[in-house]
Enzyme design. Structure first.
Site, PDB file in Angstrom:
ATOM      1  N   GLU A  17       0.832  -1.109  -0.169  1.00 14.93           N
ATOM      2  CA  GLU A  17      -0.202  -0.324  -0.162  1.00 14.93           C
ATOM      3  C   GLU A  17       1.001   1.780  -0.014  1.00 14.93           C
ATOM      4  OE1 GLU A  17      -3.038  -0.220   3.101  1.00 14.93           O
ATOM      5  OE2 GLU A  17      -3.915  -1.359   1.750  1.00 14.93           O
ATOM      6  N   GLU A  60      -6.019  -8.777  -0.410  1.00 13.00           N
ATOM      7  CA  GLU A  60      -6.533  -8.307   1.197  1.00 13.00           C
ATOM      8  C   GLU A  60      -7.982  -8.448   0.994  1.00 13.00           C
ATOM      9  OE1 GLU A  60      -4.828  -5.733   3.933  1.00 13.00           O
ATOM     10  OE2 GLU A  60      -2.743  -6.319   4.353  1.00 13.00           O
TER      11      GLU A  60
END
EC number: 3.2.1.39
Length: 374
Positions: A130, A276
Site C-alpha cells: 500500500e 487482502e
C-alpha cells in the site's frame, strides 16, 4: 472422431463407458481443477497470539492452503517447511530503500527465499504494501518500489526460480481515481508516473498485480449511496448496470473498475490477485459479527466464478486476517480476525477444501469454502 469399442469385436461410433469416464477425467483436469483459490493473511500485530507452530497447525487443520505474511519472519518460515502451504512473502516497507541496492536484494533473497526453497512453497514476493505517492505516510517510499522490485526479481531469476516465484507489489484502491461505472475505472492522474512503470514491469515479467480490496470501507464511508446488501453479496437483483454488465455486489464493481484502470494504463493483460479482503466484527459502523460472517462466507463462494468483466475466471483471494490483532490501530483494525487469539473460530465457521468436478463450467477449481453451522 469415432472411438472404437472392443466389446463386440466390431467398430462402433459410441465410446465405451470406461473411455467416457477417462475422457471426463482428463477434460475435467484440462479445464482447471486446481488448488483452493482462497488463502488467509497471517498478521502478527498482537501480544496474545498463539505460537507460530500452533498457527501453522491451525492452517493445516482448517485446510487453508495459502498464506500471506508481511515480513520474512524466521519462525514462520521454519514452521512452514514441508507444510505444502503456498506463501505470499512480504518485503516490509521499511526494507524498500535498502533493496534498491542489487547486492542487498541478492542477500535478501538468499537469506529469506533460497534458504527455504523448496521446502517452503513461495508463490509471490510482495515488494511493499500500500505504497502511495500521494499519501503523506508513504509518499517518500514510492521512489524505491520499482527499483526494489527489479532487484528482487533479478535475484530470483539468478536463482533460477523466476517461473516458480513471481514478484509484485500490493496496492490499495485509493490509487483509483474514478471507479463508477466500473468500465470508466481509471487511476488518479497524480499516481500515473509512479504506477505506470510498475504496471509495465509486471507485464514484462508476467506477474500479477496484488490489490487489497475492502468493500467494507467503501460502504462505511458512504452508506447513504451504497446499500449494505450490495456490499455483503446479498442483493437479490442488479444494483448497477454498466452497459450490458449488471453488478449485484460492490466487490465485483470495485475489481472491474481496477481492471478498467489497468487497461487505460496499458496493463490490460495483467491478472489481479486480491491480496487482502475482509470485514471487521466490531469497532466501527457496520462492523458486526453477522456482517463479517455474511461477507466472508459469500466472498469465498463468489470468487470461484469471476466478475462481469472477466467471467468464469477464479479470483485468487486472501482473507484478512487469521486473528484479531490487539496492537493495531485504529480500533476497527483490531477486529478483522477469522479466529480469536485462543484459536477459537470467531464465526463458528467450518473451513473445508473439496474438489469441484462440475465440468459444465470453465472454472473448475478446488474450492475453499466457509459454511456456517450455527
Amino acid at each position: 472422431m469415432a472411438i472404437s469399442s472392443s466389446t463386440s469385436g466390431t467398430s462402433s461410433s459410441f465410446p465405451s463407458r470406461t473411455t467416457v469416464m477417462l475422457l471426463l477425467f482428463f477434460f475435467a483436469a484440462s479445464v482447471g481443477i486446481t488448488d483452493a483459490q482462497v488463502g488467509v493473511c497471517y498478521g502478527m500485530q498482537g501480544n496474545n497470539l498463539p505460537p507460530v507452530s500452533e498457527v501453522i497447525a491451525l492452517y493445516k487443520k482448517s485446510n487453508i492452503t495459502r498464506m500471506r505474511i508481511y515480513d520474512p519472519n524466521r519462525a514462520v518460515l521454519e514452521a512452514l517447511r514441508g507444510s505444502n502451504i503456498e506463501l505470499i512473502l512480504g518485503v516490509p516497507n521499511s526494507d524498500l530503500q535498502s533493496l534498491t541496492n542489487p547486492s542487498n536484494a541478492k542477500s535478501w533473497v538468499q537469506k529469506n527465499v533460497r534458504g527455504f526453497w523448496s521446502s517452503v512453497l513461495f508463490r509471490y514476493i510482495a515488494v511493499g504494501n500500500e505504497i502511495s505517492p500521494v499519501n503523506r505516510g508513504t509518499a517518500w517510499l514510492a521512489q524505491f518500489v520499482l527499483p526494489a522490485m527489479r532487484n528482487i526479481h533479478d535475484a530470483i531469476r539468478s536463482a533460477g526460480l523466476q517461473d516458480q516465484i513471481k514478484v509484485s507489489t500490493a496496492i490499495d484502491l485509493t490509487l483509483v481515481g474514478n471507479s463508477y461505472p466500473p468500465s470508466a475505472g481509471a487511476f488518479r492522474d497524480d499516481v500515473r508516473s509512479y504506477l505506470d512503470p510498475i504496471i509495465g514491469f509486471l507485464s514484462s515479467i508476467r506477474s500479477p498485480l496484488l490489490a487489497n480490496i475492502y468493500p467494507y470501507f467503501t460502504y462505511a464511508y458512504n452508506p447513504r449511496d451504497i446499500s449494505l446488501p450490495y456490499a455483503l453479496f446479498t442483493s437479490p437483483s442488479v444494483v448497477v448496470w454498466d452497459g450490458q454488465r449488471g453488478y449485484k455486489n460492490l466487490f465485483d464493481a470495485t475489481l472491474d473498475a481496477l481492471y478498467s484502470a489497468l487497461e487505460r494504463a496499458s496493463g490490460g493483460s495483467l491478472e489481479v490477485v486480491v491480496s487482502e479482503s475482509g470485514w471487521p466484527s466490531a469497532g466501527a459502523f457496520a462492523a458486526t459479527f453477522d456482517n463479517g460472517r455474511t461477507y466472508l462466507s459469500n466472498l469465498i463462494q463468489h470468487v470461484k466464478g469471476g466478475t462481469p468483466k472477466r467471467p468464469n475466471r477464479a479470483i485468487e483471494t486472501y482473507l484478512f486476517a487469521m486473528f484479531d490483532e490487539n496492537k493495531k490501530q485504529p480500533e476497527v483494525e483490531k477486529h478483522f480476525g477469522l479466529f480469536f487469539p485462543n484459536k477459537w473460530q470467531k464465526y463458528n465457521l467450518n473451513f473445508s477444501a473439496e474438489k469441484n468436478w462440475d465440468i459444465s463450467t470453465e472454472h473448475n477449481a478446488t474450492i475453499l469454502f466457509l459454511k456456517s453451522d450455527m
